[in-house]
Design an enzyme around this catalytic site. Structure first.
Site, PDB file in Angstrom:
ATOM      1  N   ASP A 425      11.607  14.256  38.717  1.00 46.86           N
ATOM      2  CA  ASP A 425      11.288  15.612  38.903  1.00 46.86           C
ATOM      3  C   ASP A 425      11.412  16.243  37.831  1.00 46.86           C
ATOM      4  OD1 ASP A 425      10.579  18.127  39.888  1.00 46.86           O
ATOM      5  OD2 ASP A 425      12.540  18.459  41.352  1.00 46.86           O
ATOM      6  N   GLY A 467       1.027  18.969  40.882  1.00 51.80           N
ATOM      7  CA  GLY A 467      -0.060  18.668  39.931  1.00 51.80           C
ATOM      8  C   GLY A 467      -0.721  18.845  38.885  1.00 51.80           C
ATOM      9  N   ASP A 488       6.652  23.680  44.916  1.00 51.71           N
ATOM     10  CA  ASP A 488       7.284  23.887  46.575  1.00 51.71           C
ATOM     11  C   ASP A 488       6.591  24.462  47.623  1.00 51.71           C
ATOM     12  OD1 ASP A 488       8.686  22.219  44.429  1.00 51.71           O
ATOM     13  OD2 ASP A 488      10.610  23.907  44.924  1.00 51.71           O
TER      14      ASP A 488
END
Length: 680
Positions: A425, A467, A488
């Protein structure tokens, strides 16, 4: 994920917020209303009003009818629960919302005018960008320009004479929803004098429950995925996806050298000896009879995630409250519920497992995970796989230790524990990156890819990049197996639909071992922490959610509490025909082939020569949705199979039409008439 997103304004608000004055007098010069100015926060003008009986403030209506992508709408306050503030003015009345949002108001033909100041709340500083839209009886009557944080508000002034319905919409300006704190400030509806009718906020009609087949874990069958792979010389694990009345026993022909099948559990394990492709015939036998199925095993480099990963992730239900016991319980529930039998394989720990590094730089677990290798062994003993979470920056999104400058150490540690999937992440790497250029976005993912390649174990690589920099275009180049294409998801119609329906633009970048990921599923009981509640999606919206994700060839990662699965949740997650579409070995993501107002038709070719078609109704009321065979490049009569109801729908000459509930979906497969009659 990011944990502070979609609102990344914390710590970034400027102390010298710049405001411009808007023509407020025009906004609030409403018949029957008097305006006064008091001193507000920081000496700014405080706009307070009184109104006559022929006007209604927007914030007097039932705001639970406003559906928005993040947070909750607030009466007379910003979405972050601060005073409504734009262009140097503080408003006593109005609604603070967040893109994307929508509210429909029944006017009963008794309204005359709608007026509001619109813009981004000052709490966003110079961040955020939104567009406000007003529809009257479905016709667009107002559209703002792109309004950005710190810019002057605009005035909306819309004639409502004779109108039945008013729709208020906030769009995200096409650049995501970060910091999109949107205000309908001083918003007021003027009514006809003497009318007894009052505006009513319309809560979306959930419609009748969708007609879907029940989950059937006692049905004897072998299910998808039909293809899997691994690297020769590395540990291999695959649980045959099969259902049926117990006891089940298994056999397999032509397994690659180095692999063995446990006939009692259906788990194939070992290490493949050499590269190659093996077509294996699987058999499952029970007191009810015998079922067979084909499985292709690919051995070689780049042979992971040949179908979109299916499993469970801890974040949407437990957030940072995840622990060893909850993960073990999730693995148990996947097996006991029968979901493992229809292909769900991964049990993924999200953020909040991390402890501290020792003197050698090795990262340990915190007190909630006393034995990560023991946990991995437990998950593997059930034929399932264990996933873990980290990030390329110094800290994870939840503030735990991440992998910056320790990538090779971490990869070796995960391999020693027995980890099978890594979710990586972005989070705090934004503080490390020199700029927002494409090389800087890609750089940390190349580093971890090299570390995973050197660790000696197959680990599926998930890029959590939201993205950024059009990650779909380069996720495969940095060695990702799937990549987040969005921020999210939350369990609202606006969030799910706005995320899912834009994915058609990314179809060309999906394929075997490389998938677009619009985030985890939000069906069942969720909570993002200890307070678990039912999803806010209606049953029809949940069917749309899973239909769309299946058509998109997206990873299917359950986000709910698996110990509280009701019959509907099992039915929507466990339909084997819907999952077959998601797991189709051709690996072609669906494309939107038709859109007429609020109805859409999507299609994807399947490996067996048939075509999967999804018929969506994004409107609030039931509508007929049609597909013509010519839309699919087909001609002649076609056999139609209803995937959700698991039944044949007969032979259709030129096309197919069905009634779809508001916010609902149908899924069919279409195949040319077979010579010997209908299939299945």
């Amino acid at each position: 994920m990011p944990r502070i997103a979609p609102d990344r304004v914390a710590g970034r608000l400027r102390s010298d917020l710049r405001f411009g004055l808007v023509g407020i007098a025009a906004i609030l010069s409403v018949a029957g209303c008097a305006q006064k100015r008091d001193t507000g926060l920081g000496g700014e003008p405080l706009l307070a009003t009184t109104r006559g009986s022929n006007a209604v403030w927007l914030d007097e209506l039932d705001l639970s009818a406003m559906d928005q992508q993040w947070g909750q709408p607030r009466a007379g306050r910003s979405v972050a629960d601060n005073p409504l503030r734009m262009s140097g003015a503080v408003y006593q009345h109005g609604v603070g919302t967040h893109a994307r949002s929508e509210m429909t108001i029944e006017l009963h033909g008794a309204a005359l005018r709608f007026e509001s100041a619109v813009g981004v709340d000052a709490e966003s500083g110079e961040l955020g960008s939104v567009v406000f839209v007003v529809l009257v009886d479905g016709v667009e009557r107002f559209r703002s320009g792109v309004l950005r944080g710190g810019a002057a508000a605009e005035s909306a002034d819309v004639d409502l004479s004779g109108a039945r319905q008013l729709a208020l919409i906030v769009e995200d300006a096409g650049d995501g929803i970060d910091s999109d704190h949107a205000n309908w400030a001083g918003a007021i509806i003027t009514l006809k004098k003497g009318t007894a009718q009052r505006p009513t906020a319309l809560v979306p009609d959930p419609g009748p429950d969708p007609e879907i087949a029940p989950f059937t874990p006692r049905e004897l069958a072998i299910h998808a995925p039909r293809i899997t792979g691994g690297t020769p010389g590395r540990p291999f694990l695959f649980r045959i996806p099969a259902t049926g009345p117990p006891p089940l026993t298994f056999s397999a022909s032509a397994l690659p050298d180095g692999l063995l099948l446990d006939p009692q559990t259906g788990v194939i394990s070992g290490e493949i000896s050499r590269p190659g492709r093996s077509d294996v015939l699987l058999t499952a036998q029970s007191p009810a009879g015998l079922a067979t199925g084909a499985l292709t095993i690919v051995a070689g480099p780049d042979s992971l995630a040949l179908t979109p990963p299916m499993g469970w992730n801890s974040w949407n239900v437990w957030g940072t409250a995840v622990d060893d016991a909850k993960v073990r319980a999730a693995a148990d529930a996947l097996v006991a519920s029968g979901l493992a039998g229809v292909g769900y394989q991964y049990v993924n720990i999200d953020d909040a497992w991390e402890g501290q590094r020792d003197g050698y730089g090795v990262l340990g677990t915190n007190e909630k995970f006393p034995d990560m290798k023991g946990l991995a062994d437990y998950v593997h003993s059930q034929g399932l796989k264990l996933g873990i979470y980290s990030g390329p920056g110094p800290k994870t999104c939840a503030g735990y230790v991440a992998s910056y400058q320790h990538e090779y150490i971490d990869a070796r540690t995960w391999a020693e524990w027995g980890i099978d999937l890594l979710k990586y992440d972005w989070c705090s790497y934004g503080m490390i990156a020199a700029d927002d250029s494409l090389p800087e976005l890609m750089r940390p993912y190349f580093v971890m890819r090299a570390a995973l390649d050197a660790c000696g174990r197959d680990i599926v690589y998930s890029l959590c990049q939201y993205g950024m920099g059009r990650v779909s275009e380069w996720g495969d180049a940095v060695g990702g197996n799937y990549w987040r294409t969005t921020g999210d998801i939350t369990d609202s119609w606006q969030s799910m639909s706005s995320i899912g329906f834009v994915q058609h633009e990314l179809a060309e970048f999906a394929g075997l071992g490389r998938w677009n990921d619009p985030d985890m599923l939000v069906v069942g009981r969720l909570g993002w922490g200890p307070n678990i509640r039912p999803t806010r999606l209606t049953k029809n919206e949940q069917v749309t959610h899973v239909t769309l994700w299946a058509m998109l060839a997206s990873p299917l990662l359950i986000g709910c509490d698996l110990s509280q699965l009701d019959d509907f949740t099992l039915a929507v997650l466990g339909n084997p025909e819907v999952l077959e579409v998601n797991q189709d070995p051709l690996g072609k993501q669906a494309r939107r082939i038709k859109q007429v107002e609020t109805v859409e038709v999507w299609a994807r070719p399947l490996a067996g020569g048939s075509t999967a078609v999804a018929l969506f109704n994004r409107g609030r009321s039931a509508a007929d949705v049609s597909v013509q065979w010519s839309d699919l490049g087909l001609s002649g009569p076609q056999l139609v199979r209803d995937c959700w109801r698991r039944m044949n729908s007969g032979r259709h000459e030129t096309g197919f039409t069905t009634t779809v509930s508001g916010h609902g979906a149908a899924m069919i497969t279409v195949q040319e008439q077979a010579a010997e009659g209908e299939r299945r």
